[in-house]
Every structure is written in structure tokens, then in C-alpha cells.
Design an enzyme around this catalytic site. Sequence first.
Site, PDB file in Angstrom:
ATOM      1  N   SER A 313       0.840  -1.196   0.000  1.00 52.22           N
ATOM      2  CA  SER A 313       0.000   0.000   0.000  1.00 52.22           C
ATOM      3  C   SER A 313       0.873   1.244   0.000  1.00 52.22           C
ATOM      4  O   SER A 313       2.040   1.198   0.385  1.00 52.22           O
ATOM      5  CB  SER A 313      -0.895   0.018   1.240  1.00 52.22           C
ATOM      6  OG  SER A 313      -0.128   0.280   2.406  1.00 52.22           O
ATOM      7  N   ASP A 314       0.316   2.357  -0.429  1.00 54.22           N
ATOM      8  CA  ASP A 314       0.962   3.634  -0.139  1.00 54.22           C
ATOM      9  C   ASP A 314       0.675   3.952   1.325  1.00 54.22           C
ATOM     10  O   ASP A 314      -0.227   3.380   1.947  1.00 54.22           O
ATOM     11  CB  ASP A 314       0.446   4.736  -1.060  1.00 54.22           C
ATOM     12  CG  ASP A 314       1.489   5.833  -1.276  1.00 54.22           C
ATOM     13  OD1 ASP A 314       2.389   5.961  -0.430  1.00 54.22           O
ATOM     14  OD2 ASP A 314       1.400   6.555  -2.279  1.00 54.22           O
ATOM     15  N   LEU A 315       1.432   4.862   1.886  1.00 61.40           N
ATOM     16  CA  LEU A 315       1.363   5.112   3.321  1.00 61.40           C
ATOM     17  C   LEU A 315      -0.063   5.459   3.767  1.00 61.40           C
ATOM     18  O   LEU A 315      -0.653   6.427   3.271  1.00 61.40           O
ATOM     19  CB  LEU A 315       2.333   6.238   3.697  1.00 61.40           C
ATOM     20  CG  LEU A 315       2.535   6.507   5.182  1.00 61.40           C
ATOM     21  CD1 LEU A 315       3.039   5.257   5.897  1.00 61.40           C
ATOM     22  CD2 LEU A 315       3.507   7.657   5.383  1.00 61.40           C
ATOM     23  N   SER A 317      -2.835   4.097   3.096  1.00 57.55           N
ATOM     24  CA  SER A 317      -3.933   4.014   2.125  1.00 57.55           C
ATOM     25  C   SER A 317      -4.930   2.914   2.453  1.00 57.55           C
ATOM     26  O   SER A 317      -6.064   2.952   1.987  1.00 57.55           O
ATOM     27  CB  SER A 317      -3.388   3.819   0.706  1.00 57.55           C
ATOM     28  OG  SER A 317      -2.876   2.519   0.519  1.00 57.55           O
TER      29      SER A 317
END
Length: 795
Positions: A313-315, A317
Site C-alpha cells: 500500500s501507499d502510506l 492508504s
Amino acid sequence: MLKPLLFSLSLLSITPAVAQKPLYKDRNAATEARVKDLLGRMTTEEKVGQLGTLLGWEMYEKNGQRVGTSAAYRKAIDERHIGALWATLRADPWTQKTLKTGLNPALAAEATNALQKYTVEHTRLGIPLLLAEECPHGHMAIGTTVFPTSIGQSSTWDPALIRQMAAAIASEARAQGAHIGYGPVLDLAREPRWSRVEETYGEDPVLNGQMGVAMVQGFQGDNLKSGANIVSTLKHFTAYGVPEGGHNGGSISTGQRELYQSFLPPFRAAVGAGALSVMAAYNSIDGVPCSANEWLLTDLLRQRWGFQGFVVSDLNSVVGVMSNHHVAATPAAATALALNAGLDSDLSSYGYDKALLAAIDQKLVSSEVLDRAVGRVLRLKFDMGLFENPYVDAKKAARQVKTAAHVALARQVARESIVLLKNENNALPLSKSLQRIAVIGPNADNIYNQLGDYTAPQPDENIVTVLEGIKAKVGKGTQVTYVKGCAIRDTTTADIAAAVAAAKQAQVAVVVVGGSSARDFKTEYQSTGAATVTAAKGNQPISDMESGEGYDRATLDLLGKQLELVQAVAATGTPVVVVLIKGRPLNLNWLAEHVPAMVDAWYPGQEGGNAIADVLFGDYNPAGRLPISVPKSVGQLPVYYNFKSPNKHDYVEMDAKPLYSFGHGLSYSTFAYSGLQVSPTESNGVVRVQVRCTIQNTSTRPGDEVVQLYLNDKISSTVTPAKQLKKFQRITLKAGEQREVTFELTAEDLKLLNPKMEWVVEPGAFTAMVGASSEDIRLKADFEVKQPIRLSTAQ
């Protein structure tokens, strides 16, 4: 009869049992067998912990020249069984790590060794960590080599050079204990107001794809156990770079056909090159968040493309599935949506962690799905050899980072990235015999404005500014006068009068303006690390930062008093050369009309000053080409070159063309194009089109030319671009030299998505266009494909 029995019992008591080594610790066993064996030994809590990637810079403690694990790290290992850390070695204002509190390369290696030692020796199963680091234009750590940002890298149009650069970045990161490098960013940048344009390779899927492949190959090499390679994480999957209004992380509007034809091809090319990690984007596509999109993360990425790595994941997300997109009511529901969709690892760990345990308890996530994700993470740890060798040689780390060869490479990438936008009456190159030069502007002698976002603090002596580069280039008999003149954004202080005075006394004025992504310790940051934009209050000074994650723009004008500065200097009558250091296209209309010479250096990195001076004084002949169009007004947006037919018509106030088009860039040499030959062949459902032409350097100076091949499908069953880049070559020619350049087009280059969403090559006429930019087409020829070819359904 009793004595022998007692003797045998005595032997049993003193002979140690030969413990059988677990299969997962057998280096000679097959990876899949090791993964299966380890999964069978793990508790649910240990499995969940392996999917968490915590913020790493909180996990070490530094005391003078000694470094070790922090209490927070030991607690995370003991209680949460975490399997990975992110940005452990990162230093910047967000992490509050400075040159003093952060780690040099030797201490960085000692820190990662200490972290590995604790988890290997103090956990039940001894599973080593994966350490991920930011590596888009250099490892974002203290003391590493800082290369040009990605928009500059793509301006080289030289994938072989970028592959070499990526290998250098990988070797520096791995030497300090890192295993994963976040990058490349493969988002198409068709919205220049967006804050992260500098992190991209521009607006074109073919150029982006070639740069992405180069980065993956350079990062990963041929052997992940080499000790010099890292896993490449592709960002951001997908269509993240065209947010409505330019708002970072905002919603996007694109149809399925455009998604397949424009936004997905760079990722597919990089996955095809072997990329082993992909980061899901913050945005949604057609109402489904990318972080919980099963079609995107499983059906397309794995089943159709054959991706073999893991998705991260992006931070924050995963939490964002609930808090931002509002498609889940609870953290457990958000976690289940993400993991079931195929998102394996959670960056921050708080998206999975307790929420994932709750989802498992509520039977929202099955044991099979959990094992699937954990297996993907463990597989990489085995394939990298971390169970056998989780440590690095701290004594070697300092010698392997920022080597002389890497610094020279940074200078070469910067030189090749520089785009000569305008050179009226051969104003450039400058003569080294000039006696008086004025160097003016907010970016002339500012190291951090030169480096771009995702850059660690740097000792001043590591960075060469434009002022320093010019001073080093000229002799002692040349007087170089420096005046800052103004800031990038702040209007409370300026000294334009001093700049004017310096220009009046000079034979030439080099004015260095543009933008900045330089973070400072006064800036506030969101939990994702993006900067929080705040308005200036009263007469308080504001930072230069107008680009970089979170700094979206409503206009593209030069901010502050920069335009006023250039206008005042130009009014002196002294010849002016403008050097642009920035992260996105800006409004250059006045400069293009009134300034004789203009050079775009983007954010050129630590050797930027030397590289710019090399170009200004003719020691290097520029050949960079724009990877993104430069608009005349935000009212024209979007203004990317490969728009769909019909052609755009003009506005009331201005025409619809950009100021400078995709592929534009000048040289001190001139080149002639001739002899175009286009030869199609078709046989057994295979089509090949050979395109040949001759390029001659018609000047007295050696130089590089970037030969670009564009294609138009004249009649097609669905609307296609009026012009689409298909191939390119950067070639070097001596004065007077000529060379035949050959390209080959295949069905992959000729295909389109028909109305049934099938990839096909349709019979009919095509136009091949060869030139020096998307607008500077020198040669054209039509050719015909006679037989239809069906390749596949959309993928």
C-alpha cells in the site's frame, strides 16, 4: 545384567540429540518448499506481523558514534512480530533527522545490522526484516549520491544511462542494508499543476515505459543475492498523475480504453522487465479505490501480466479505504477489502495489524488469503538470501557510497538532462574569456533548491551550485558577481536594485530562477509525509517550496518577484541567459519572447552546477528533450501532445498549442534528416515494419541528436492519437558525420483496442513520422498493413 543397562542409560544422558534443521532454514531447499514449511510453523499473529511495514526512522537510537535498536523497535518486534521497515535511513524535516541526528553510511549499515540481529536472535522463528528505502533519484539517506529527479532523467532520452544510474543507486542502498527501493514512479504527468510532476518521467507512455524498464533492470540486476541489487517498487498503480484540478491524491476521470492505452502500458513494461514490487495508488478508478481493487491488483496484474512479486500500500492508504474513500465502515472491513483484493503488505502497519486480526476473527479474511499474502513477502526474503545472510559489511559501506565514479555519473546524467529551450543568434555557448559575469537569482546558489523532493540533508561541500560551477569554469581573470535578487516565493525581502547594478557592470547576466521542492523544518506534514500547504501570515517569510508532494498549484506562473527580477535585468540591455531549476512546467511566455537564451535543468542533483556550467560554456553540447509539454496558460490544460482526434482549435485569447512541445530541445549542432524508407512485411499473422533514415551532423561541432519516430493510424475503428511516439534513439555524431538509424515496428506498436475491447492490428494506412520533436517532424511516409491481426482481449 544391571551394569550394561546403566551404562547404556548413561550414554543416552550425555549424548546431545541431533536437532533436525527446519526445512525453511535449508538453503538448498526449493523456495516454494521453504515458504510452505515456514507458513506451517507460524501463528496467525506472526503472519499478520509479516504484512506490516513500519516507519523505520523511529527504530534505531544514536548515541554519538554508536547506534543500536530503540525500545519502540524491540516492542514492535516482540508484540507485533513486524516483518518490514520503511525509510529507516531516511533523513529530512519530516523525519526530524538531520546531518547531526541522522546516520552516515557506516552508521547506517551498523543500524540495519543491529535491527536484523535483534529480529533474527530474539524471535521464535528468526525471520529477517525487509528494509525498504526511497530511491527515486538516489537513496534518500545522508551521504549518498544525488542524481537529477525523474523528470530530468527522462529528459536524457537515454535508457542505457538511466539503467547505469539505477545500478549505482541500488549498490549504495544495498551496501547500507536496504533490500527494496521505492521507484520508479510511472504515473503519466498530464496535469502540471499536480505537485509530484518532478517524480515522473513525463506525459508519454512509451518514454515512461522505457525509463521504467531501465530503472527496474538497474535496480534488480540479474541476481538479488549479489549484495549490490535491490527490488524495484513501481509507483503508483495506477492513473495517479492526472488528478482533477491537480489535487494530489484526488479523484481521476478516465475511461477503460484510455486506462489500457495510456496509463497501464508503462507498468506492464516494467512488470515484464521483472519488477517484483508494486505500490497501489491513493486514488480510485471508476469508483473503486486502487488499494482495494481486485480487478487491478489480481485479475490484471497477476493473472494477465504474470506478476510474481508483492503489492504494498501507499502510506496509510488501507486506512484511507475507510477514512478517505468511505467504501468501508470499519477498519476491519477496509482491511478485508484490501487484502482480499490482492494488496499484500501494509505501509505503516496500522492498516492491517489489529484490524486484520479483527477481520480474521470476523471471518472477513480466510486463512488461504492470509497465507497467500504472507507467502509473497516470505518468498522475496528467501530469494534475496536474507535467511542465510541478513547483514552487510559496515566497514565497506562508507567506501561504496558516493564514490568518485558515482559522482561523475551524476554529472553525466545532469548534463544529458539539460534542455536548451531557446538560443537566439547563438547566444550560447558563452566564452570563457569573458571578463565580467553577473550570476543572479534565487536558485543560483541554493543547494536544496537544486535537489528536488525526496532528498536527504547534504553537507554543503557535496553539492555544486550554478554559481560555483561558473566560477570553476572561468579563469582568475574573470570577475563573477553574485546577487540573489529575490526568493522563490517570499516577497517581503528582495534586492532587485543590486541585481540590476550587477547586470549593468557585466558582459552577460546568468539569471537562475524557477521553483523549489526544498522542505524545511518549519513546514507541517500530513501523516502520509506530504507537505501541508499554509498561507503566509502578515509579513512573515515563507519557504521557497512550491513543488513536491502536497504542493499543488493553481497557476504555473513564476512565483514571488522572480519575473520582475528577470524583467529588470533584461531592461539593462546586458545579454541575459535564463537557467531554470524547477520540478514542473512553468509559465515562460515572457521569457521566451524577450530573453535570448533559456536552459531548463529541472532539479539537476548534486552535480547540477558543474553540468549547467559545462553546457553554458560549451564543454558539453546539450541534447536533452522535453518529456512533458510546456503550456502557455493553465487555461489550455490538458495540453499533452498525443491527444485524440479531432485536432484542437484555438481559443479566443490564444492558440491551443503549447509554448514548447513534447520532445523539444535544441543543440549547438545542426542535423539534417534524409532518405526515409519504410518497409512493411507480413507473414503468418506477424507484421514487421522497418523504418530507416539517415541523420547527418551538418555543423562543425560534435553533438547528440534524439531521433524520434511517431505513428498515426489514419483510419481506425476507435479514436486514436493524432500522433504517438513509438521509438527513439539518442545518437552521437561527429562534425559532418552521418549515420543510418533503423527502427522496427511490430504488432505491439501498431495495435489498438477495438470497439469489442480486443487488441488488434487493423488493416489500413499508417503514417510514419520521424523528427526532432513531436512538432518538428522532418520526414513522413505512409505504409499499409494488409491483413488483420488479433492479439488478445484487453490486458
